[in-house]
Design an enzyme around this catalytic site. Structure first.
Site, PDB file in Angstrom:
ATOM      1  N   ASP A 144       5.983  51.086   9.851  1.00 40.55           N
ATOM      2  CA  ASP A 144       4.674  50.487   9.640  1.00 40.55           C
ATOM      3  C   ASP A 144       4.717  49.080  10.230  1.00 40.55           C
ATOM      4  O   ASP A 144       5.735  48.419  10.099  1.00 40.55           O
ATOM      5  CB  ASP A 144       4.523  50.371   8.114  1.00 40.55           C
ATOM      6  CG  ASP A 144       3.117  50.549   7.617  1.00 40.55           C
ATOM      7  OD1 ASP A 144       2.354  51.254   8.273  1.00 40.55           O
ATOM      8  OD2 ASP A 144       2.807  49.983   6.563  1.00 40.55           O
ATOM      9  N   TYR A 154       4.410  45.090  10.285  1.00 42.81           N
ATOM     10  CA  TYR A 154       4.457  44.072   9.224  1.00 42.81           C
ATOM     11  C   TYR A 154       3.029  43.752   8.786  1.00 42.81           C
ATOM     12  O   TYR A 154       2.121  43.688   9.613  1.00 42.81           O
ATOM     13  CB  TYR A 154       5.113  42.793   9.744  1.00 42.81           C
ATOM     14  CG  TYR A 154       6.573  42.938  10.116  1.00 42.81           C
ATOM     15  CD1 TYR A 154       7.526  43.311   9.168  1.00 42.81           C
ATOM     16  CD2 TYR A 154       7.008  42.653  11.409  1.00 42.81           C
ATOM     17  CE1 TYR A 154       8.870  43.412   9.503  1.00 42.81           C
ATOM     18  CE2 TYR A 154       8.351  42.751  11.757  1.00 42.81           C
ATOM     19  CZ  TYR A 154       9.276  43.135  10.800  1.00 42.81           C
ATOM     20  OH  TYR A 154      10.600  43.231  11.136  1.00 42.81           O
ATOM     21  N   PHE A 176       9.906  46.014  14.307  1.00 46.21           N
ATOM     22  CA  PHE A 176      10.911  45.075  13.800  1.00 46.21           C
ATOM     23  C   PHE A 176      10.731  43.643  14.306  1.00 46.21           C
ATOM     24  O   PHE A 176      11.275  42.708  13.745  1.00 46.21           O
ATOM     25  CB  PHE A 176      12.347  45.546  14.098  1.00 46.21           C
ATOM     26  CG  PHE A 176      12.750  46.775  13.342  1.00 46.21           C
ATOM     27  CD1 PHE A 176      13.080  46.701  11.995  1.00 46.21           C
ATOM     28  CD2 PHE A 176      12.776  48.012  13.968  1.00 46.21           C
ATOM     29  CE1 PHE A 176      13.439  47.842  11.285  1.00 46.21           C
ATOM     30  CE2 PHE A 176      13.131  49.167  13.270  1.00 46.21           C
ATOM     31  CZ  PHE A 176      13.471  49.076  11.921  1.00 46.21           C
ATOM     32  N   HIS A 191      18.521  52.774   6.789  1.00 41.17           N
ATOM     33  CA  HIS A 191      17.614  51.734   7.273  1.00 41.17           C
ATOM     34  C   HIS A 191      18.243  50.349   7.067  1.00 41.17           C
ATOM     35  O   HIS A 191      18.959  50.134   6.087  1.00 41.17           O
ATOM     36  CB  HIS A 191      16.289  51.836   6.499  1.00 41.17           C
ATOM     37  CG  HIS A 191      15.168  51.082   7.130  1.00 41.17           C
ATOM     38  ND1 HIS A 191      14.988  49.731   6.939  1.00 41.17           N
ATOM     39  CD2 HIS A 191      14.166  51.485   7.958  1.00 41.17           C
ATOM     40  CE1 HIS A 191      13.921  49.336   7.619  1.00 41.17           C
ATOM     41  NE2 HIS A 191      13.402  50.387   8.246  1.00 41.17           N
TER      42      HIS A 191
END
Length: 229
Positions: A64, A66, A77, A187
């Site tokens: 998703d 930020y 990221f 993750h």
């Protein structure tokens, strides 16, 4: 040659599908009604703008965008220069420090230099409402990014897929492991990094794979655009 195909060549038809037009319309309607959506409209497809299909060497799947102010800019990221480095990216930097000789953690989280080298930083959902994680998860983006992965799988060879966490691993289940190199780990989020992301050595293994194929390895040290000129 397959690697001369562009995103436009392979996605033009998909972008005319009713589900995709509905996704764009829903996002546009929310923006018009005053809802803050991240990333800004001009940045939604930056992953494809910075990394052309024929240049893809590595795929890193995020989930998703930020959902805080000024963070998301279309690369998984990554955050804009001047924005605090988010915890998952900080853990990625820690893994790089521990495994790549000479890597020193930068003071920013802007990963455009990775994208320009062929690292597709692909979120599986491309928009989000401010402050509401996963708020656009059911809009149709997942169908679109499934198609993107299947097109890379089909049209490219020898791509390294870094699949971190169960969401990315499910998403990457369609990848042909005979044609591509798939690396899996937990993750990098603080919730799971200590369960095997730290020490996974993925950044090193990705470069080893590329070098074995006669390709230029990725310089994992993120540089701001002005620094690289």
């Amino acid at each position: 040659m397959a690697n001369e195909l562009t995103w436009h060549d392979v996605l033009a038809e998909e972008k005319q599908q009713p589900y995709f037009l509905n996704t764009l319309q829903t996002v546009a309607s929310e923006r018009q009604s005053g809802v803050t959506i991240y990333p800004p409209q001009k940045d939604v497809f930056n992953a494809f703008r910075f990394t052309e299909l024929g240049d893809v060497k590595v795929v890193i799947l995020g989930q998703d965008p930020y959902h805080g102010p000024g963070q998301a800019h279309g690369l998984a990221f990554s955050v804009r220069p001047g924005i605090a480095i988010p915890p998952s990216l900080l853990n990625m930097y820690k893994e790089l420090e521990n495994t790549i000789p000479g890597f020193t953690r930068p003071n920013h989280g802007y990963l455009e230099s990775w994208a320009r080298q062929g690292v597709l930083l692909l979120n599986t959902v491309l928009t989000v409402r401010a402050g509401q994680a996963h708020s656009h998860a059911s809009l149709g983006w997942e169908t679109f990014t499934d198609k993107v992965i299947s097109l890379i799988n089909q049209h490219r060879e020898g791509v390294v897929f870094l699949l971190w966490g169960s969401h990315a691993q499910k998403k990457g289940a369609i990848i042909d492991k005979q044609r591509h190199h798939v690396l899996k780990a937990p993750h990098p989020s603080p919730l799971s990094a200590h369960r095997g992301f730290f020490g996974c050595n993925h950044f090193v293994l990705a470069n080893q794979w590329l070098e074995q194929r006669g390709e230029t390895p990725i310089d994992w040290m993120p540089v701001l655009p002005a620094e690289s000129e």
